[in-house]
Design an enzyme around this catalytic site. Structure first.
Site, PDB file in Angstrom:
ATOM      1  N   GLU A 284      31.716  44.402  46.494  1.00 16.40           N
ATOM      2  CA  GLU A 284      31.421  44.573  44.689  1.00 16.40           C
ATOM      3  C   GLU A 284      30.094  44.321  44.394  1.00 16.40           C
ATOM      4  O   GLU A 284      29.645  43.245  45.268  1.00 16.40           O
ATOM      5  CB  GLU A 284      32.439  43.574  44.206  1.00 16.40           C
ATOM      6  N   LYS A 349      35.314  48.246  35.937  1.00 13.90           N
ATOM      7  CA  LYS A 349      36.176  47.093  35.665  1.00 13.90           C
ATOM      8  C   LYS A 349      36.866  46.881  34.420  1.00 13.90           C
ATOM      9  O   LYS A 349      36.098  46.765  33.536  1.00 13.90           O
ATOM     10  CB  LYS A 349      35.697  45.901  36.464  1.00 13.90           C
ATOM     11  N   CYS A 402      37.503  43.233  42.451  1.00 14.45           N
ATOM     12  CA  CYS A 402      37.596  41.495  42.852  1.00 14.45           C
ATOM     13  C   CYS A 402      39.219  40.903  42.205  1.00 14.45           C
ATOM     14  O   CYS A 402      40.128  41.666  42.847  1.00 14.45           O
ATOM     15  CB  CYS A 402      36.657  40.905  41.724  1.00 14.45           C
TER      16      CYS A 402
END
Length: 526
Positions: A284, A349, A402
């Site tokens: 990430e 995301k 995440c």
């Protein structure tokens, strides 16, 4: 046992709160990296006995009795979350000058807020409380409901759900594919609380037999599943890169070229088995700059990649506002780059971290000078929808950035062949946090019936098959490249929606049983 139960039942005031707090704190040892689930066979019987004592206060009004049982659950939850999530404060010390003042809010406020859900669990259980197996069933139902609420309310935060305590190894993880984490939460609490009948209450033989049967079925199904091989698979050669860039210097402009050089060097290293990986994965926000502003970086990546190779990495993506004066939007994205150094796809995301990647009620908090912890570019915007990322040879990945991977049922793309989890746990240092995060990602693989590829900046990076077995992984803070020929099942067992629904039905069944037992108990006493 009966003498101990009697002493706990008779506790009141601060002593009762202290015992509830200690019981919750003890239960933390059931979670990663400790994985000592037998402590729950102590913590939950103690909780049952404390609630037994509270339910006996008939002289109090209804509201006060419920306040008492809520308080017991709250103190239990406060101990559990305080000792289970203390490491969250580590992220605030990365930029201590700006965020050290918020340590009490993170280390005390977050556990205090999450403990409300366990207070609700006990209050719900109290509504169907009885003197036998019914109260054990009611507690399982109450905690199952509370964990579902915790995963949902205010965008959710289901970290360290009780059900993970019952799934420390792949043998004990397979039931999650059938009933999902929500179902496991409720059933696990029933099994953990069952020994309480040895100290107080009726139906000892029925309660313990039911708990033993559930535990045996849980382990037996796991053994049967693990013994059944995947016969029809196709291979995909993948390299995971773990650079372990210190979080404190990650966004230092002076380190940008050094970080890029480290990632490229690790990606270029020859494989131990020969050949060239088809896919390379970086973590990430692997690069501390916008790719669109660094064409030289894209050119270097293109030169690094062999013909036909694909690089997937986490990166910040920007988008100019359509209207004049509209601010630039930034996204935490999964980006795919081909061997020509061209960005061929980017998926943003969707499930952002509150106070980490964005500020809830931003208009209010910005006025008093607050900003998100990971506000390196001005805060992130949420993606519109989740979709698969085409890798190679028709193989599709479900990209989860995440903490998106901690949400039960979030892996819900039926066309996906694998889960791709990019993360950066360097915020939390060498604490239980990265181990707990990896465990939850591991369970998503089992729940969805899909293999997992996980790249983390400083760990834990690794490959997990669809049954939760770790094929290979890096230790925390290791630096290197990890190569695996991942076997992807052609015939999918991906039933991501079904476990979630079955988990809800499990809680409903327990509620019916608990209410039925309560009615029978009242009919007998009348």
């Amino acid at each position: 046992m009966q003498s101990l139960a009697a002493r706990i039942i008779l506790l009141w005031g601060w002593r009762r709160s202290l015992v509830a707090f200690l019981a919750g704190a003890l239960a933390v040892l059931s979670q990663a990296p400790y994985d000592f689930f037998p402590v729950c066979l102590v913590s939950f019987p103690v909780l049952v006995w404390l609630l037994d004592g509270a339910s006996g206060e008939r002289g109090d009004g209804l509201l006060r009795r419920y306040a008492t049982v809520f308080g017991i659950g709250w103190w239990f939850g406060f101990g559990y979350f305080l000792f289970g999530l203390w490491w969250v404060g580590q992220a605030l010390l990365v930029d201590a000058d700006s965020f050290a003042w918020a340590l009490p809010l993170a280390m005390l406020g977050l556990p205090a807020g999450l403990a409300v859900f366990y207070g609700v669990a006990c209050a719900v259980a109290r509504s169907c409380w009885s003197d036998g197996v019914g109260r054990i069933v009611a507690l399982g139902c109450g905690f199952g409901l509370a964990e579902w609420l915790r995963a949902t309310v205010l965008t959710g935060f289901p970290w360290n759900a009780i059900g993970y305590a019952a799934m420390p190894i792949p043998l004990l993880m397979q039931s999650a594919h059938l009933v999902g984490l929500f179902g496991i939460n409720a059933l696990a609490v029933f099994v953990f609380a069952a020994p309480a009948v040895l100290g107080s209450g009726r139906h000892r033989r029925v309660t313990l037999s039911a708990a033993a049967l559930l535990a045996a079925a849980h382990a037996g199904y796991g053994a049967w599943t693990l013994a059944t091989p995947d016969e029809n698979t196709r291979g995909l050669s993948i390299r995971i890169v773990q650079p372990s860039v210190p979080q404190g210097g990650k966004w230092d402009p002076a380190m940008r070229d050094e970080i890029l050089a480290r990632l490229i060097d690790l990606s270029r290293r020859p494989t131990t088995k020969g050949g060239t990986p088809e896919l390379i994965v970086w973590p990430e926000t692997a690069l501390p700059f916008l790719l669109t502003e660094r064409p030289d970086a894209l050119a270097a990546i293109g030169a690094m990649l062999s013909e036909g190779q694909l690089l997937v990495l986490g990166a910040v993506r920007s988008e100019t506002g359509s209207a004049e004066g509209e601010p630039i939007r930034y996204y935490n994205a999964t980006v795919a780059i081909d061997d020509r150094g061209e960005i061929v796809d980017a998926i943003d995301k969707v499930h952002l971290v509150p106070f980490g990647e964005y500020l809830p009620f931003e208009w209010l908090f910005r006025r008093v000078g607050l900003r998100a912890v990971a506000d390196t570019v001005g805060g992130f915007s949420s993606g519109v929808q989740r979709r698969t990322l085409l890798l190679t040879s028709g193989i599709k990945a479900d990209p989860m950035i995440c903490y998106e991977v901690i949400f039960p049922g979030e892996v819900a793309l039926p066309e996906a062949d694998l889960i791709l989890n990019l993360t950066n746990d360097a915020w939390f240092g060498n604490t239980p946090g990265p181990y707990q995060h990896f465990r939850q990602a591991q369970l998503r693989a089992v729940e969805a019936g899909l293999p997992l590829v996980r790249s983390a900046n400083n760990g834990i990076s690794g490959f997990v098959d669809r049954k939760g077995r770790v094929i290979d992984a890096f230790a925390l803070d290791a630096i290197g490249a990890l190569d695996v020929e991942l076997q992807i099942p052609v015939e999918k067992t991906h039933i991501s929606v079904a476990p979630k629904m079955i988990g809800v039905l499990t809680m409903l069944l327990l509620a019916i049983i608990a209410c039925g037992m309560t009615v029978l108990a009242r009919l007998r006493s009348s």
